[in-house]
Design a protein around this motif. Structure first.
Motif, PDB file in Angstrom:
ATOM      1  N   SER A 283     -41.722  13.711  65.351  1.00  0.00           N
ATOM      2  CA  SER A 283     -42.054  12.285  65.222  1.00  0.00           C
ATOM      3  C   SER A 283     -43.574  12.167  65.292  1.00  0.00           C
ATOM      4  CB  SER A 283     -41.370  11.483  66.318  1.00  0.00           C
ATOM      5  OG  SER A 283     -41.657  12.062  67.579  1.00  0.00           O
ATOM      6  N   LYS A 284     -44.078  11.247  66.099  1.00  0.00           N
ATOM      7  CA  LYS A 284     -45.539  11.084  66.154  1.00  0.00           C
ATOM      8  C   LYS A 284     -46.217  12.241  66.882  1.00  0.00           C
ATOM      9  CE  LYS A 284     -46.308   6.146  65.774  1.00  0.00           C
ATOM     10  NZ  LYS A 284     -46.102   4.971  66.616  1.00  0.00           N
ATOM     11  N   GLU A 285     -45.574  12.649  67.969  1.00  0.00           N
ATOM     12  CA  GLU A 285     -46.191  13.671  68.813  1.00  0.00           C
ATOM     13  C   GLU A 285     -46.151  15.041  68.137  1.00  0.00           C
ATOM     14  OE1 GLU A 285     -45.549  15.044  73.350  1.00  0.00           O
ATOM     15  OE2 GLU A 285     -44.657  13.138  72.746  1.00  0.00           O
ATOM     16  N   SER A 286     -47.268  15.750  68.155  1.00  0.00           N
ATOM     17  CA  SER A 286     -47.238  17.031  67.465  1.00  0.00           C
ATOM     18  C   SER A 286     -46.621  18.112  68.352  1.00  0.00           C
ATOM     19  CB  SER A 286     -48.633  17.427  66.976  1.00  0.00           C
ATOM     20  OG  SER A 286     -49.371  17.983  68.024  1.00  0.00           O
ATOM     21  N   VAL A 287     -45.855  18.983  67.737  1.00  0.00           N
ATOM     22  CA  VAL A 287     -45.158  20.057  68.447  1.00  0.00           C
ATOM     23  C   VAL A 287     -45.878  21.388  68.222  1.00  0.00           C
ATOM     24  CG1 VAL A 287     -42.988  21.371  68.539  1.00  0.00           C
ATOM     25  CG2 VAL A 287     -42.930  18.886  68.370  1.00  0.00           C
ATOM     26  N   LEU A 288     -46.369  21.588  67.004  1.00  0.00           N
ATOM     27  CA  LEU A 288     -47.153  22.786  66.694  1.00  0.00           C
ATOM     28  C   LEU A 288     -48.445  22.363  66.022  1.00  0.00           C
ATOM     29  CD1 LEU A 288     -44.269  25.007  65.254  1.00  0.00           C
ATOM     30  CD2 LEU A 288     -45.376  25.274  67.478  1.00  0.00           C
ATOM     31  N   GLU A 289     -49.530  22.972  66.475  1.00  0.00           N
ATOM     32  CA  GLU A 289     -50.843  22.574  65.977  1.00  0.00           C
ATOM     33  C   GLU A 289     -51.652  23.796  65.587  1.00  0.00           C
ATOM     34  OE1 GLU A 289     -51.939  18.812  68.603  1.00  0.00           O
ATOM     35  OE2 GLU A 289     -53.628  20.193  68.379  1.00  0.00           O
ATOM     36  N   ASP A 290     -51.979  23.907  64.327  1.00  0.00           N
ATOM     37  CA  ASP A 290     -52.898  24.932  63.863  1.00  0.00           C
ATOM     38  C   ASP A 290     -52.463  26.349  64.276  1.00  0.00           C
ATOM     39  OD1 ASP A 290     -55.078  25.757  62.448  1.00  0.00           O
ATOM     40  OD2 ASP A 290     -56.480  25.544  64.112  1.00  0.00           O
ATOM     41  N   VAL A 291     -51.198  26.647  64.043  1.00  0.00           N
ATOM     42  CA  VAL A 291     -50.659  27.957  64.430  1.00  0.00           C
ATOM     43  C   VAL A 291     -50.798  28.946  63.269  1.00  0.00           C
ATOM     44  CG1 VAL A 291     -48.562  29.216  65.090  1.00  0.00           C
ATOM     45  CG2 VAL A 291     -49.028  26.946  66.066  1.00  0.00           C
TER      46      VAL A 291
ATOM     47  N   GLY B  33     -49.786  23.281  56.293  1.00  0.00           N
ATOM     48  CA  GLY B  33     -49.745  24.734  56.382  1.00  0.00           C
ATOM     49  C   GLY B  33     -48.337  25.228  56.132  1.00  0.00           C
ATOM     50  N   GLY B  34     -48.100  26.503  56.346  1.00  0.00           N
ATOM     51  CA  GLY B  34     -46.755  26.997  56.106  1.00  0.00           C
ATOM     52  C   GLY B  34     -46.600  28.446  56.458  1.00  0.00           C
ATOM     53  N   VAL B  35     -45.397  28.927  56.255  1.00  0.00           N
ATOM     54  CA  VAL B  35     -45.109  30.336  56.482  1.00  0.00           C
ATOM     55  C   VAL B  35     -44.837  30.967  55.127  1.00  0.00           C
ATOM     56  CG1 VAL B  35     -43.460  31.978  57.457  1.00  0.00           C
ATOM     57  CG2 VAL B  35     -44.141  29.975  58.790  1.00  0.00           C
ATOM     58  N   SER B  36     -45.606  31.975  54.782  1.00  0.00           N
ATOM     59  CA  SER B  36     -45.325  32.661  53.526  1.00  0.00           C
ATOM     60  C   SER B  36     -44.702  34.011  53.836  1.00  0.00           C
ATOM     61  CB  SER B  36     -46.596  32.834  52.704  1.00  0.00           C
ATOM     62  OG  SER B  36     -47.584  33.451  53.484  1.00  0.00           O
TER      63      SER B  36
ATOM     64  N   LEU C 176     -50.610  26.123  60.607  1.00  0.00           N
ATOM     65  CA  LEU C 176     -49.356  25.391  60.503  1.00  0.00           C
ATOM     66  C   LEU C 176     -49.317  24.229  61.507  1.00  0.00           C
ATOM     67  CD1 LEU C 176     -46.058  27.369  60.361  1.00  0.00           C
ATOM     68  CD2 LEU C 176     -46.279  25.528  61.980  1.00  0.00           C
ATOM     69  N   TYR C 177     -48.907  23.061  61.026  1.00  0.00           N
ATOM     70  CA  TYR C 177     -48.753  21.875  61.885  1.00  0.00           C
ATOM     71  C   TYR C 177     -47.326  21.354  61.727  1.00  0.00           C
ATOM     72  CZ  TYR C 177     -53.836  21.529  62.391  1.00  0.00           C
ATOM     73  OH  TYR C 177     -55.147  21.775  62.694  1.00  0.00           O
ATOM     74  N   PHE C 178     -46.711  20.997  62.858  1.00  0.00           N
ATOM     75  CA  PHE C 178     -45.365  20.416  62.764  1.00  0.00           C
ATOM     76  C   PHE C 178     -45.151  19.348  63.831  1.00  0.00           C
ATOM     77  CE2 PHE C 178     -40.952  19.904  63.844  1.00  0.00           C
ATOM     78  CZ  PHE C 178     -40.347  19.782  62.597  1.00  0.00           C
TER      79      PHE C 178
END
Ligand SMILES: Nc1ncnc2c1ncn2[C@@H]1O[C@H](COP(=O)(O)OP(=O)(O)O)[C@@H](O)[C@H]1O
Ligand SMILES: [Mg+2]
Length: 248
Positions: A15-23, A59-62, A10-12
């Motif tokens: 704005s430009k800066e990423s907050v969550l990366e490959d979770v 990505g996502g949450v299922s 999961l990526y979120f």
């Protein structure tokens, strides 16, 4: 693993800066699932993604097909902004958790709740040990009592997963203990996902812990290695090292 809730790569970003990366992580039924990490690490953002309030870019949450986010997810947000000046009772606060079902132009307090709804609210207040405070003003309660009322409100619709974002951050030590005892008890019936900075809580109660600092690190605690000894300290240090270990 039989995941009832699962995040994959999961990526979120806001704005430009990423907050969550490959979770990535997996929550199983009846887990006591802790999420921890530094302030600004992305914990509340992740909770909002789990709840479906925010959509990840990749990505996502299922969730398990038997679950419905509108019914099966109970949520206690990080800062519950009840206006303490407002003369509202404990019972009203719990009933208002059902507010979305009662769209009323005249406002929430003019809503007539059914006998069944009131019984249900009373029942969940009993579950959190607040049944003797039904008609007390919410402003007259201690922080811990107020938080228990918020939990009653979240479990009123009989959710399968209860999600709490730093539920004890403004509560004294005794109140905190009570809240976690309550969560442990509720955990017999439902899955708990809780954001916390409290290592004692993690080592004493959690089955799994997700450390989030933009990236996420999953740790399984059910091998008992990190349960605290009577003194507590050694394991806590060890746990902290483990959680931070991969953070470099
Ligand atoms: N609504 C928002 N708009 C823009 N940036 C946000 C918003 N909410 C949070 N952030 C930023 O995202 C990052 C993660 O925040 P958050 O998920 O609240 O972290 P945590 O709950 O771990 O303290 C922080 O840098 C924060 O400033
Ligand atoms: Mg937060």
């Amino acid at each position: 693993m039989n995941c009832i809730l699962k995040a994959k790569n999961l990526y979120f970003s806001y704005s430009k800066e990423s907050v969550l990366e490959d979770v990535s992580f997996c929550v199983e039924e009846r887990d006591f699932f802790a999420i921890t990490g530094p302030n600004g690490g992305g914990k509340s953002t992740l909770i909002k993604i789990i709840l479906g309030i925010l959509k990840p870019q990749k990505g996502g949450v299922s969730i398990d097909s038997s679950l419905d986010r509108n019914i099966d997810f109970g949520y206690v947000p990080q800062n519950t902004n009840i206006n303490l000046e407002f003369p509202i009772t404990v019972l009203d606060v719990v009933l208002m958790g059902n507010g979305s079902k009662h769209k009323s132009k005249r406002g929430l307090l003019s809503i007539k709740y059914s006998k069944l709804e009131i019984e249900c609210a009373k029942h969940s207040l009993k579950k959190v040990g607040m049944e003797n405070y039904l008609n007390n003003k919410i402003s007259d309660l201690s922080g811990g009592q107020r938080q228990r009322v918020m939990i009653a409100r979240a479990i009123c619709s009989h959710p399968k997963i209860l999600i709490l974002d730093e539920p004890t951050s403004s509560i004294d030590i005794n109140g905190q203990k009570e809240i976690y005892k309550l969560l442990k008890d509720l955990n017999k019936e439902l899955t708990i996902i809780v954001v916390t900075h409290d290592l004692k809580v993690i080592s004493n109660y959690a089955d799994k812990v997700l450390y989030i600092n933009r990236k996420g690190y999953m740790h399984n605690l059910d091998d008992n290695r990190f349960k605290l000894d009577r003194d507590g300290h050694f394991c806590e240090v060890e746990l902290m090292q483990m959680l931070g270990a991969k953070d470099a």
